[in-house]
Write a protein that holds these residues in place. Structure first.
Motif, PDB file in Angstrom:
ATOM      1  N   CYS A   1       0.833  -1.200   0.000  1.00 42.97           N
ATOM      2  CA  CYS A   1       0.000   0.000   0.000  1.00 42.97           C
ATOM      3  C   CYS A   1       0.869   1.252   0.000  1.00 42.97           C
ATOM      4  O   CYS A   1       1.871   1.313   0.708  1.00 42.97           O
ATOM      5  N   PRO A   2       0.461   2.251  -0.765  1.00 53.07           N
ATOM      6  CA  PRO A   2       1.170   3.530  -0.696  1.00 53.07           C
ATOM      7  C   PRO A   2       0.808   4.225   0.619  1.00 53.07           C
ATOM      8  O   PRO A   2      -0.093   3.785   1.340  1.00 53.07           O
ATOM      9  N   ASP A   3       1.491   5.307   0.906  1.00 49.94           N
ATOM     10  CA  ASP A   3       1.177   6.087   2.103  1.00 49.94           C
ATOM     11  C   ASP A   3       0.084   7.109   1.833  1.00 49.94           C
ATOM     12  O   ASP A   3      -0.574   7.582   2.756  1.00 49.94           O
ATOM     13  N   ILE A   4      -0.103   7.445   0.554  1.00 45.39           N
ATOM     14  CA  ILE A   4      -1.153   8.385   0.166  1.00 45.39           C
ATOM     15  C   ILE A   4      -1.492   8.155  -1.306  1.00 45.39           C
ATOM     16  O   ILE A   4      -0.638   7.741  -2.097  1.00 45.39           O
ATOM     17  N   ILE A   5      -2.753   8.431  -1.648  1.00 44.13           N
ATOM     18  CA  ILE A   5      -3.221   8.334  -3.034  1.00 44.13           C
ATOM     19  C   ILE A   5      -3.753   9.701  -3.447  1.00 44.13           C
ATOM     20  O   ILE A   5      -4.557  10.306  -2.735  1.00 44.13           O
ATOM     21  N   LEU A   6      -3.272  10.182  -4.600  1.00 44.94           N
ATOM     22  CA  LEU A   6      -3.825  11.384  -5.228  1.00 44.94           C
ATOM     23  C   LEU A   6      -4.732  10.893  -6.342  1.00 44.94           C
ATOM     24  O   LEU A   6      -4.276  10.231  -7.273  1.00 44.94           O
ATOM     25  N   LEU A   7      -6.018  11.186  -6.244  1.00 43.25           N
ATOM     26  CA  LEU A   7      -7.020  10.563  -7.109  1.00 43.25           C
ATOM     27  C   LEU A   7      -7.818  11.581  -7.900  1.00 43.25           C
ATOM     28  O   LEU A   7      -8.488  12.450  -7.333  1.00 43.25           O
ATOM     29  N   ASP A   8      -7.752  11.449  -9.223  1.00 43.19           N
ATOM     30  CA  ASP A   8      -8.614  12.237 -10.103  1.00 43.19           C
ATOM     31  C   ASP A   8     -10.004  11.607 -10.083  1.00 43.19           C
ATOM     32  O   ASP A   8     -10.161  10.425  -9.779  1.00 43.19           O
ATOM     33  N   VAL A   9     -11.005  12.397 -10.401  1.00 43.99           N
ATOM     34  CA  VAL A   9     -12.375  11.884 -10.411  1.00 43.99           C
ATOM     35  C   VAL A   9     -12.801  11.459 -11.811  1.00 43.99           C
ATOM     36  O   VAL A   9     -13.311  10.366 -12.013  1.00 43.99           O
ATOM     37  N   ASN A  10     -12.574  12.321 -12.795  1.00 40.66           N
ATOM     38  CA  ASN A  10     -13.048  12.063 -14.159  1.00 40.66           C
ATOM     39  C   ASN A  10     -11.959  11.382 -14.978  1.00 40.66           C
ATOM     40  O   ASN A  10     -11.008  12.024 -15.405  1.00 40.66           O
ATOM     41  N   MET A  11     -12.118  10.058 -15.158  1.00 41.29           N
ATOM     42  CA  MET A  11     -11.151   9.267 -15.925  1.00 41.29           C
ATOM     43  C   MET A  11     -11.890   8.222 -16.737  1.00 41.29           C
ATOM     44  O   MET A  11     -12.975   7.797 -16.363  1.00 41.29           O
ATOM     45  N   PRO A  12     -11.274   7.777 -17.838  1.00 38.57           N
ATOM     46  CA  PRO A  12     -11.866   6.684 -18.612  1.00 38.57           C
ATOM     47  C   PRO A  12     -11.636   5.347 -17.896  1.00 38.57           C
ATOM     48  O   PRO A  12     -10.905   5.280 -16.918  1.00 38.57           O
ATOM     49  N   VAL A  13     -12.242   4.321 -18.392  1.00 35.58           N
ATOM     50  CA  VAL A  13     -12.142   2.935 -17.916  1.00 35.58           C
ATOM     51  C   VAL A  13     -12.818   2.781 -16.561  1.00 35.58           C
ATOM     52  O   VAL A  13     -13.831   2.110 -16.445  1.00 35.58           O
ATOM     53  N   LEU A  14     -12.254   3.394 -15.521  1.00 30.54           N
ATOM     54  CA  LEU A  14     -12.839   3.343 -14.184  1.00 30.54           C
ATOM     55  C   LEU A  14     -12.570   4.696 -13.551  1.00 30.54           C
ATOM     56  O   LEU A  14     -11.417   5.069 -13.333  1.00 30.54           O
ATOM     57  N   ASP A  15     -13.639   5.456 -13.259  1.00 31.39           N
ATOM     58  CA  ASP A  15     -13.427   6.800 -12.720  1.00 31.39           C
ATOM     59  C   ASP A  15     -13.099   6.755 -11.222  1.00 31.39           C
ATOM     60  O   ASP A  15     -13.065   5.691 -10.611  1.00 31.39           O
TER      61      ASP A  15
END
Length: 134
Positions: A47-61
Motif C-alpha cells: 500500500c502507498p502512504d497516500i493516493i492522489l485521485l482524479d475523479v473524471n477518468m476513462p475505464v474506471l473513474d
C-alpha cells in the motif's frame, strides 16, 4: 520516505505532479492512468502512504475506484486526496462521504499545500516507525 500513488489519466498533469513532488524531495511516486490501473496497483504492491485521485477518468473513474477499493478492502487506512478539475459542489459532498478522503483539491493543484500535507504524513510515518522500534 513516503510512497505516493497518483491515479490520473492526463499525462501532462502526471508529469507536472511527479516533477514538482520530486523537487520537494519525494521520490517514491507511482502513476496509474485510470482507476482500474490504480486497483491493479493496490492488489499487486504494498500500500502507498497516500493516493492522489482524479475523479473524471476513462475505464474506471475515481468514484468507481473508491467503491471498488472499499468493497475489496484494499489499503483501507491509506489517506486519499481528490485532485480534480470538477468544480461541482456535489463532487465535493460525495468526496466527504468517504472516511479516507482527507482533502479535495481543485486543479490546478496547490503544490505548496500538497507538500505540507505530504510532509505531515511523512512525519507521522516516521513517528510510528520510531515507536515500533522502541
Amino acid at each position: 520516505m513516503i510512497k505516493i500513488l497518483i491515479i490520473e489519466d492526463d499525462e501532462i498533469t502526471n508529469f507536472i505532479s511527479k516533477s514538482t513532488l520530486e523537487k520537494f524531495g519525494f521520490k517514491n511516486i507511482n502513476v496509474a492512468l485510470n482507476g482500474q490501473e490504480g486497483l491493479d496497483f493496490l492488489r499487486s504492491n504494498m500500500c502507498p502512504d497516500i493516493i492522489l485521485l482524479d475523479v473524471n477518468m476513462p475505464v474506471l473513474d475515481g468514484w468507481d475506484f473508491l467503491e471498488a477499493k472499499e468493497r475489496e478492502n484494499l489499503c483501507s487506512n491509506v489517506p486519499i486526496i481528490i485532485t480534480t478539475s470538477s468544480g461541482r459542489p456535489e463532487d465535493r459532498l460525495m468526496a466527504a462521504t468517504y472516511d479516507n478522503v482527507m482533502d479535495y483539491m481543485e486543479k490546478p493543484i496547490d503544490f505548496n499545500a500538497l507538500n505540507s500535507i505530504l510532509k505531515e504524513i511523512h512525519a507521522n510515518k516516521a513517528n510510528r516507525t520510531k515507536k515500533a522500534s522502541l
